[in-house]
Design a protein around this motif. Structure first.
Motif, PDB file in Angstrom:
ATOM      1  N   MET A 131       0.834  -1.203   0.000  1.00 43.22           N
ATOM      2  CA  MET A 131       0.000   0.000   0.000  1.00 43.22           C
ATOM      3  C   MET A 131       0.867   1.251   0.000  1.00 43.22           C
ATOM      4  O   MET A 131       1.901   1.313   0.677  1.00 43.22           O
ATOM      5  CB  MET A 131      -0.899   0.006   1.237  1.00 43.22           C
ATOM      6  CG  MET A 131      -1.929   1.126   1.235  1.00 43.22           C
ATOM      7  SD  MET A 131      -2.754   1.344   2.836  1.00 43.22           S
ATOM      8  CE  MET A 131      -1.462   2.153   3.775  1.00 43.22           C
ATOM      9  N   ARG A 132       0.420   2.254  -0.774  1.00 41.24           N
ATOM     10  CA  ARG A 132       1.122   3.524  -0.825  1.00 41.24           C
ATOM     11  C   ARG A 132       0.398   4.553   0.048  1.00 41.24           C
ATOM     12  O   ARG A 132      -0.833   4.614   0.049  1.00 41.24           O
ATOM     13  CB  ARG A 132       1.216   4.037  -2.264  1.00 41.24           C
ATOM     14  CG  ARG A 132       1.970   3.107  -3.197  1.00 41.24           C
ATOM     15  CD  ARG A 132       2.107   3.704  -4.578  1.00 41.24           C
ATOM     16  NE  ARG A 132       0.813   4.019  -5.169  1.00 41.24           N
ATOM     17  CZ  ARG A 132       0.655   4.482  -6.397  1.00 41.24           C
ATOM     18  NH1 ARG A 132       1.724   4.674  -7.174  1.00 41.24           N
ATOM     19  NH2 ARG A 132      -0.555   4.755  -6.874  1.00 41.24           N
ATOM     20  N   ALA A 133       1.153   5.359   0.754  1.00 45.74           N
ATOM     21  CA  ALA A 133       0.553   6.376   1.622  1.00 45.74           C
ATOM     22  C   ALA A 133      -0.249   7.392   0.807  1.00 45.74           C
ATOM     23  O   ALA A 133      -1.272   7.894   1.271  1.00 45.74           O
ATOM     24  CB  ALA A 133       1.646   7.083   2.423  1.00 45.74           C
ATOM     25  N   SER A 134       0.207   7.681  -0.413  1.00 47.41           N
ATOM     26  CA  SER A 134      -0.522   8.648  -1.247  1.00 47.41           C
ATOM     27  C   SER A 134      -1.911   8.134  -1.608  1.00 47.41           C
ATOM     28  O   SER A 134      -2.874   8.922  -1.691  1.00 47.41           O
ATOM     29  CB  SER A 134       0.271   8.929  -2.522  1.00 47.41           C
ATOM     30  OG  SER A 134       0.505   7.728  -3.253  1.00 47.41           O
ATOM     31  N   ASP A 135      -2.036   6.812  -1.813  1.00 48.35           N
ATOM     32  CA  ASP A 135      -3.353   6.242  -2.101  1.00 48.35           C
ATOM     33  C   ASP A 135      -4.289   6.389  -0.905  1.00 48.35           C
ATOM     34  O   ASP A 135      -5.476   6.686  -1.062  1.00 48.35           O
ATOM     35  CB  ASP A 135      -3.223   4.761  -2.473  1.00 48.35           C
ATOM     36  CG  ASP A 135      -2.530   4.563  -3.806  1.00 48.35           C
ATOM     37  OD1 ASP A 135      -2.556   5.507  -4.622  1.00 48.35           O
ATOM     38  OD2 ASP A 135      -1.962   3.481  -4.028  1.00 48.35           O
ATOM     39  N   LEU A 136      -3.760   6.179   0.293  1.00 51.36           N
ATOM     40  CA  LEU A 136      -4.578   6.324   1.500  1.00 51.36           C
ATOM     41  C   LEU A 136      -5.053   7.765   1.666  1.00 51.36           C
ATOM     42  O   LEU A 136      -6.232   8.015   1.961  1.00 51.36           O
ATOM     43  CB  LEU A 136      -3.766   5.879   2.718  1.00 51.36           C
ATOM     44  CG  LEU A 136      -4.453   6.055   4.083  1.00 51.36           C
ATOM     45  CD1 LEU A 136      -5.749   5.260   4.142  1.00 51.36           C
ATOM     46  CD2 LEU A 136      -3.513   5.638   5.207  1.00 51.36           C
ATOM     47  N   LEU A 137      -4.156   8.726   1.478  1.00 51.41           N
ATOM     48  CA  LEU A 137      -4.545  10.135   1.610  1.00 51.41           C
ATOM     49  C   LEU A 137      -5.573  10.522   0.557  1.00 51.41           C
ATOM     50  O   LEU A 137      -6.518  11.280   0.836  1.00 51.41           O
ATOM     51  CB  LEU A 137      -3.299  11.021   1.503  1.00 51.41           C
ATOM     52  CG  LEU A 137      -2.257  10.851   2.618  1.00 51.41           C
ATOM     53  CD1 LEU A 137      -1.049  11.727   2.348  1.00 51.41           C
ATOM     54  CD2 LEU A 137      -2.875  11.193   3.967  1.00 51.41           C
ATOM     55  N   TRP A 138      -5.415   9.994  -0.648  1.00 52.61           N
ATOM     56  CA  TRP A 138      -6.376  10.280  -1.716  1.00 52.61           C
ATOM     57  C   TRP A 138      -7.756   9.728  -1.372  1.00 52.61           C
ATOM     58  O   TRP A 138      -8.772  10.410  -1.555  1.00 52.61           O
ATOM     59  CB  TRP A 138      -5.867   9.711  -3.022  1.00 52.61           C
ATOM     60  CG  TRP A 138      -6.877   9.712  -4.137  1.00 52.61           C
ATOM     61  CD1 TRP A 138      -7.590   8.656  -4.599  1.00 52.61           C
ATOM     62  CD2 TRP A 138      -7.295  10.835  -4.908  1.00 52.61           C
ATOM     63  NE1 TRP A 138      -8.428   9.031  -5.624  1.00 52.61           N
ATOM     64  CE2 TRP A 138      -8.260  10.369  -5.834  1.00 52.61           C
ATOM     65  CE3 TRP A 138      -6.942  12.179  -4.916  1.00 52.61           C
ATOM     66  CZ2 TRP A 138      -8.880  11.213  -6.742  1.00 52.61           C
ATOM     67  CZ3 TRP A 138      -7.559  13.018  -5.838  1.00 52.61           C
ATOM     68  CH2 TRP A 138      -8.503  12.540  -6.725  1.00 52.61           C
ATOM     69  N   GLN A 139      -7.801   8.517  -0.852  1.00 54.99           N
ATOM     70  CA  GLN A 139      -9.083   7.921  -0.487  1.00 54.99           C
ATOM     71  C   GLN A 139      -9.719   8.654   0.687  1.00 54.99           C
ATOM     72  O   GLN A 139     -10.954   8.804   0.738  1.00 54.99           O
ATOM     73  CB  GLN A 139      -8.898   6.434  -0.151  1.00 54.99           C
ATOM     74  CG  GLN A 139      -8.494   5.566  -1.336  1.00 54.99           C
ATOM     75  CD  GLN A 139      -9.526   5.565  -2.442  1.00 54.99           C
ATOM     76  OE1 GLN A 139     -10.711   5.793  -2.224  1.00 54.99           O
ATOM     77  NE2 GLN A 139      -9.076   5.306  -3.661  1.00 54.99           N
ATOM     78  N   ILE A 140      -8.911   9.116   1.626  1.00 49.70           N
ATOM     79  CA  ILE A 140      -9.464   9.892   2.748  1.00 49.70           C
ATOM     80  C   ILE A 140     -10.115  11.173   2.236  1.00 49.70           C
ATOM     81  O   ILE A 140     -11.209  11.559   2.675  1.00 49.70           O
ATOM     82  CB  ILE A 140      -8.354  10.206   3.780  1.00 49.70           C
ATOM     83  CG1 ILE A 140      -7.934   8.930   4.504  1.00 49.70           C
ATOM     84  CG2 ILE A 140      -8.825  11.255   4.774  1.00 49.70           C
ATOM     85  CD1 ILE A 140      -6.775   9.115   5.462  1.00 49.70           C
ATOM     86  N   GLU A 141      -9.460  11.828   1.286  1.00 52.36           N
ATOM     87  CA  GLU A 141     -10.039  13.053   0.722  1.00 52.36           C
ATOM     88  C   GLU A 141     -11.336  12.769  -0.023  1.00 52.36           C
ATOM     89  O   GLU A 141     -12.322  13.513   0.089  1.00 52.36           O
ATOM     90  CB  GLU A 141      -9.037  13.708  -0.219  1.00 52.36           C
ATOM     91  CG  GLU A 141      -9.582  14.970  -0.880  1.00 52.36           C
ATOM     92  CD  GLU A 141      -8.669  15.496  -1.964  1.00 52.36           C
ATOM     93  OE1 GLU A 141      -9.066  16.473  -2.637  1.00 52.36           O
ATOM     94  OE2 GLU A 141      -7.574  14.931  -2.147  1.00 52.36           O
ATOM     95  N   GLN A 142     -11.363  11.680  -0.793  1.00 56.59           N
ATOM     96  CA  GLN A 142     -12.541  11.365  -1.585  1.00 56.59           C
ATOM     97  C   GLN A 142     -13.720  10.920  -0.725  1.00 56.59           C
ATOM     98  O   GLN A 142     -14.876  11.212  -1.051  1.00 56.59           O
ATOM     99  CB  GLN A 142     -12.202  10.250  -2.596  1.00 56.59           C
ATOM    100  CG  GLN A 142     -11.195  10.658  -3.656  1.00 56.59           C
ATOM    101  CD  GLN A 142     -11.700  11.793  -4.528  1.00 56.59           C
ATOM    102  OE1 GLN A 142     -12.813  11.742  -5.050  1.00 56.59           O
ATOM    103  NE2 GLN A 142     -10.887  12.813  -4.687  1.00 56.59           N
TER     104      GLN A 142
END
Length: 353
Positions: A131-142
């Motif tokens: 898992m990439r941290a950027s993917d997690l932050l993107w999903q949190i925003e969405q």
């Protein structure tokens, strides 16, 4: 009896074939056959193939030696006809068994998926996740800030209904001062979490299923696995963790909106003073009520993420299959939420929490 006559060069010559349904054995009479070539072998194979498929004995002794060998080899490679499928409808026991088997396959697939998600969490804890941290932050925003408007609208309207209907019943007994207790406990403990779960099922869960289903249809999920990237780590884990983080926050936000609407109804319609409503709300808002509401909101949000990702990874490889997976994710998430709500309510009541 199949009679051959004439000179078979190209398509010249004549023969007569018995009806397939009446033939118990086919014997070839080639005594009047003149010259022949490969065209005759092809025509003979075409005409005798239906008999060979029905396993009707074919006597080739009357053919010239070379032609006999060619036709014999061709007919030996003809597979027999498959038995006709039964047209009778299955019995009740058979249908029940088929439905039970399909149900078990469904449940086993879900349990396997839950196990894979838990293993993925274990890899994340050990620092071995894809898992990439950027993917997690993107999903949190969405899933978080972009869900606030619809959460606010639904919480406002449902909070208005709860406050107005509850106050109408309390007014009959002159107990308008208890509007704050009713709205606060009801919204914080049950209503806000349930609303957040249902809204996320329609907005976020369906999006998860459509995104992952489209990637599966385009063979992107297979490409990740080919490159050695775990699809559960890369696609599922960021979405599950995002809703695990934003779920309690959205639940708290929805509860605040519902309580504010209750204040408007109590003060503006039923004559409760503002300070009296605030004081009653603070007295009713105990820590167990807050914790129960946040726990339920978190559980519902995680179930939404799991349902959306499960249906997305299980989708077929067509546009129709992706649409079916999107619909199934919403239905499955709502069913899981209702079951979890019932179970958690019973558990917390038994624990006097």
């Amino acid at each position: 009896m199949l009679h051959l006559s004439g000179d078979w060069q190209g398509n010249a010559g004549t023969f007569a074939v018995p009806p397939e349904g009446d033939a118990r054995q086919v014997r070839i009479d080639a005594q009047f056959l003149g010259t022949w070539d490969a065209a005759l072998a092809s025509v003979l194979w075409t005409q005798l193939q239906p008999f060979a498929q029905r396993e009707v004995p074919v006597d080739l002794q009357g053919l010239p030696e070379g032609l006999q060998e060619i036709v014999s080899l061709a007919l030996k490679g003809t597979p027999p006809l498959a038995p006709a499928p039964s047209t009778s409808s299955p019995g009740r026991v058979t249908r029940l068994g088929a439905r039970t088997a399909a149900w078990w396959v469904d449940k086993r697939k879900a349990l396997t998926f839950f196990g894979e998600v838990l293993l993925s969490v274990g890899r994340l804890v050990r620092g071995k996740s894809d898992m990439r941290a950027s993917d997690l932050l993107w999903q949190i925003e969405q899933t978080g800030p972009r869900s606030l408007p619809i959460i606010a609208l639904v919480s406002f309207l449902v909070g208005l209904i709860v406050a107005y209907m509850g106050a109408a019943q309390l007014q009959r007994f002159g107990a308008q001062t208890y509007i704050a207790d009713l709205v606060t406990v009801g919204v914080v403990r049950e209503v806000a979490a349930l609303l957040v779960g249902i809204v996320l099922a329609g907005r976020v869960g369906a999006a998860f299923a459509a995104q992952i289903g489209s990637m599966r249809a385009n063979e992107e999920v297979d490409a990740l696995a080919t490159m050695g990237v775990n699809p559960v780590d890369f696609l599922v884990l960021p979405r599950v963790l995002a809703l695990l983080i934003v779920g309690p926050m959205l639940t708290a936000f929805g509860a605040l909106v519902g309580m504010a609407v209750g204040w408007l109804v109590a003060v503006g319609i039923y004559g409760v003073t503002p300070l009296e409503y605030v004081y009653s709300s603070v007295q009713a808002l105990t820590l167990p009520h807050v914790l129960v509401g946040l726990i339920k909101g978190t559980v519902y949000s995680v179930l939404v993420a799991l349902a959306g990702c499960l249906q997305g990874l299980s989708a077929g490889r067509s546009a129709q299959a992706v649409g079916d997976a999107t619909t199934a994710s919403v239905v499955q998430a709502i069913v899981w939420i209702v079951v979890a709500a019932s179970a958690l309510t019973v558990v917390f009541q038994r624990l006097d929490f």
